[in-house]
Design an enzyme around this catalytic site. Structure first.
Site, PDB file in Angstrom:
ATOM      1  N   SER A 135      46.747  52.162 -38.517  1.00  0.00           N
ATOM      2  CA  SER A 135      45.407  52.107 -39.105  1.00  0.00           C
ATOM      3  C   SER A 135      45.203  53.333 -39.986  1.00  0.00           C
ATOM      4  O   SER A 135      45.735  54.409 -39.692  1.00  0.00           O
ATOM      5  CB  SER A 135      44.337  52.129 -38.001  1.00  0.00           C
ATOM      6  N   TYR A 181      40.630  56.095 -30.653  1.00  0.00           N
ATOM      7  CA  TYR A 181      41.287  55.033 -31.421  1.00  0.00           C
ATOM      8  C   TYR A 181      42.205  55.658 -32.478  1.00  0.00           C
ATOM      9  O   TYR A 181      43.382  55.280 -32.596  1.00  0.00           O
ATOM     10  CB  TYR A 181      40.231  54.139 -32.089  1.00  0.00           C
TER      11      TYR A 181
HETATM   12  N1  LIG Z   1      40.142  44.934 -38.305  1.00  0.00           N
HETATM   13  C1  LIG Z   1      40.314  46.121 -38.860  1.00  0.00           C
HETATM   14  O1  LIG Z   1      39.496  46.593 -39.676  1.00  0.00           O
HETATM   15  C2  LIG Z   1      41.551  46.921 -38.534  1.00  0.00           C
HETATM   16  C3  LIG Z   1      41.819  48.054 -39.321  1.00  0.00           C
HETATM   17  C4  LIG Z   1      42.957  48.813 -39.064  1.00  0.00           C
HETATM   18  C5  LIG Z   1      43.820  48.436 -38.053  1.00  0.00           C
HETATM   19  N2  LIG Z   1      43.545  47.348 -37.290  1.00  0.00           N
HETATM   20  C6  LIG Z   1      44.483  46.996 -36.216  1.00  0.00           C
HETATM   21  O2  LIG Z   1      44.943  45.684 -36.413  1.00  0.00           O
HETATM   22  C7  LIG Z   1      45.361  45.150 -35.173  1.00  0.00           C
HETATM   23  C8  LIG Z   1      44.807  43.743 -35.037  1.00  0.00           C
HETATM   24  O3  LIG Z   1      43.397  43.820 -34.929  1.00  0.00           O
HETATM   25  P1  LIG Z   1      42.452  42.700 -35.556  1.00  0.00           P
HETATM   26  O4  LIG Z   1      41.645  43.345 -36.612  1.00  0.00           O
HETATM   27  O5  LIG Z   1      43.239  41.497 -35.884  1.00  0.00           O
HETATM   28  O6  LIG Z   1      41.454  42.487 -34.308  1.00  0.00           O
HETATM   29  P2  LIG Z   1      41.146  41.209 -33.402  1.00  0.00           P
HETATM   30  O7  LIG Z   1      40.812  40.045 -34.256  1.00  0.00           O
HETATM   31  O8  LIG Z   1      40.162  41.688 -32.408  1.00  0.00           O
HETATM   32  O9  LIG Z   1      42.562  40.904 -32.667  1.00  0.00           O
HETATM   33  C9  LIG Z   1      43.051  41.758 -31.657  1.00  0.00           C
HETATM   34  C10 LIG Z   1      44.212  41.071 -30.959  1.00  0.00           C
HETATM   35  O10 LIG Z   1      44.729  41.949 -29.953  1.00  0.00           O
HETATM   36  C11 LIG Z   1      44.732  41.283 -28.707  1.00  0.00           C
HETATM   37  N3  LIG Z   1      44.432  42.232 -27.643  1.00  0.00           N
HETATM   38  C12 LIG Z   1      43.411  43.117 -27.604  1.00  0.00           C
HETATM   39  N4  LIG Z   1      43.416  43.784 -26.445  1.00  0.00           N
HETATM   40  C13 LIG Z   1      44.454  43.287 -25.717  1.00  0.00           C
HETATM   41  C14 LIG Z   1      44.967  43.548 -24.421  1.00  0.00           C
HETATM   42  N5  LIG Z   1      44.400  44.435 -23.615  1.00  0.00           N
HETATM   43  N6  LIG Z   1      46.042  42.850 -24.001  1.00  0.00           N
HETATM   44  C15 LIG Z   1      46.612  41.922 -24.797  1.00  0.00           C
HETATM   45  N7  LIG Z   1      46.175  41.631 -26.033  1.00  0.00           N
HETATM   46  C16 LIG Z   1      45.097  42.301 -26.487  1.00  0.00           C
HETATM   47  C17 LIG Z   1      43.647  40.225 -28.806  1.00  0.00           C
HETATM   48  O11 LIG Z   1      43.919  39.201 -27.853  1.00  0.00           O
HETATM   49  P3  LIG Z   1      42.748  38.198 -27.312  1.00  0.00           P
HETATM   50  O12 LIG Z   1      41.883  37.861 -28.501  1.00  0.00           O
HETATM   51  O13 LIG Z   1      43.524  36.996 -26.847  1.00  0.00           O
HETATM   52  O14 LIG Z   1      42.020  38.928 -26.248  1.00  0.00           O
HETATM   53  C18 LIG Z   1      43.791  39.774 -30.231  1.00  0.00           C
HETATM   54  O15 LIG Z   1      44.815  38.837 -30.358  1.00  0.00           O
HETATM   55  C19 LIG Z   1      44.867  46.111 -34.089  1.00  0.00           C
HETATM   56  O16 LIG Z   1      45.968  46.885 -33.640  1.00  0.00           O
HETATM   57  C20 LIG Z   1      43.867  46.984 -34.828  1.00  0.00           C
HETATM   58  O17 LIG Z   1      43.780  48.274 -34.270  1.00  0.00           O
HETATM   59  C21 LIG Z   1      42.432  46.568 -37.505  1.00  0.00           C
END
Ligand SMILES: NC(=O)c1ccc[n+]([C@@H]2O[C@H](COP(=O)([O-])OP(=O)(O)OC[C@H]3O[C@@H](n4cnc5c(N)ncnc54)[C@H](OP(=O)(O)O)[C@@H]3O)[C@@H](O)[C@H]2O)c1
Length: 252
Positions: free
Chosen positions: A136, A149
């Site tokens: 990130s 985070y």
């Molecule tokens: N969105 C942003 O702005 C952003 C920016 C920078 C980096 N990121 C990174 O991108 C990655 C994906 O995030 P996203 O934006 O796609 O968010 P998201 O839509 O909330 O997806 C998160 C995913 O991680 C899984 N997950 C979360 N906690 C978990 C746990 N304890 N055990 C197993 N699985 C878990 C969730 O599974 P379930 O839904 O099945 O619970 C879901 O599939 C993350 O690493 C996040 O830090 C996101």
């Protein structure tokens, strides 16, 4: 890295960036093993992409081990791992509950390390593989209100960089992709919606496109959107100036 006919494990594929990545990888000809916790969404994704769903709680180290073993069992091997599962928590650090600190460190940092430890030996033995870590911009710049985070993502970046050096010449590549603000459930789940007008959130599909192209081209370090490399460069070369600007414009 050849994606067609590879076996790709995508963690966090039940939502957001992981979901879009699994769709892209399947479209590029990979056999996908999709991980998440939400079994219904996983099953729907697996049906849509012809993949195998594997559910698991990544805050639990035993389940991390079991996920690796199950992926090897159902697919025979794992060529590509996309570590996308992760979560956040927003608010002043001194009000952060201790269990939330443990969860973030376990899911965002310890789980990808544990999964890598379990799946890397097979890649090394075959002389081929690719590990892609979704980090990130928060981990590269620091963000007020998201200290833990940011620390987990900075740690993941350091892990990826170190591994890349260690695996040079083995045929196993290591990529890190640092997204900015992406339209997913991440913000609602961290307990605080994204409250700024700019930068505007980008679609998860755009991140997935860059991610999959980066694996194919073995591009080891990417930002999405690409302009995010500028504040990182300013911070590296003029930290005082960066902090003054971040004080005016920073925050989550
Ligand atoms: N969105 C942003 O702005 C952003 C920016 C920078 C980096 N990121 C990174 O991108 C990655 C994906 O995030 P996203 O934006 O796609 O968010 P998201 O839509 O909330 O997806 C998160 C995913 O991680 C899984 N997950 C979360 N906690 C978990 C746990 N304890 N055990 C197993 N699985 C878990 C969730 O599974 P379930 O839904 O099945 O619970 C879901 O599939 C993350 O690493 C996040 O830090 C996101």
């Amino acid at each position: 890295m050849r994606i067609r006919d590879s076996v790709a494990l995508v963690t966090g594929a039940s939502s957001g960036i992981g979901w879009a990545t699994a769709v892209r990888l399947a479209g590029a000809g990979a056999r996908v093993v999709v991980h998440g916790r939400d079994r219904e969404r996983l099953a729907a994704l697996a049906d849509a992409v012809g993949g195998v769903p594997l559910a698991g709680e990544l805050a639990d180290p035993d389940q991390v081990e079991r996920l690796a073993a199950a992926a090897l069992e159902v697919a025979g091997r794992v060529d590509v791992v996309v570590h996308s599962a992760g979560g956040g928590w927003a608010g002043p650090f001194d009000r952060m509950p201790a269990p939330e600190i443990g969860r973030l460190v376990a899911v965002n940092l310890a789980a990808p390390i544990g999964l890598t430890r379990a799946l890397l030996p097979g890649m090394r033995a075959r002389g081929s593989g690719y590990l892609m870590f979704v980090t990130s911009i928060a981990g590269r710049l620091g963000v007020a209100g998201e200290a833990v985070y940011a620390a987990t993502k900075g740690g993941l970046d350091a892990f990826a960089e170190s591994l890349r050096l260690e695996l040079r010449g083995t045929g196993v590549g290591v990529g890190a992709l640092a997204p900015g603000v992406v339209e997913t459930r991440f913000f609602e789940r961290r307990g605080q919606p994204y409250g700024r007008g700019r930068p505007r959130p980008i679609p998860a599909e755009r991140v997935a496109d860059v991610l999959v192209r980066s694996i194919a081209a073995e591009r080891d370090d990417r930002y999405v959107p690409g302009w995010l490399r500028l504040p990182v460069a300013v911070r590296a070369t003029a930290p005082g100036l960066y902090r003054r600007l971040a004080g005016r414009f920073g925050g989550s």
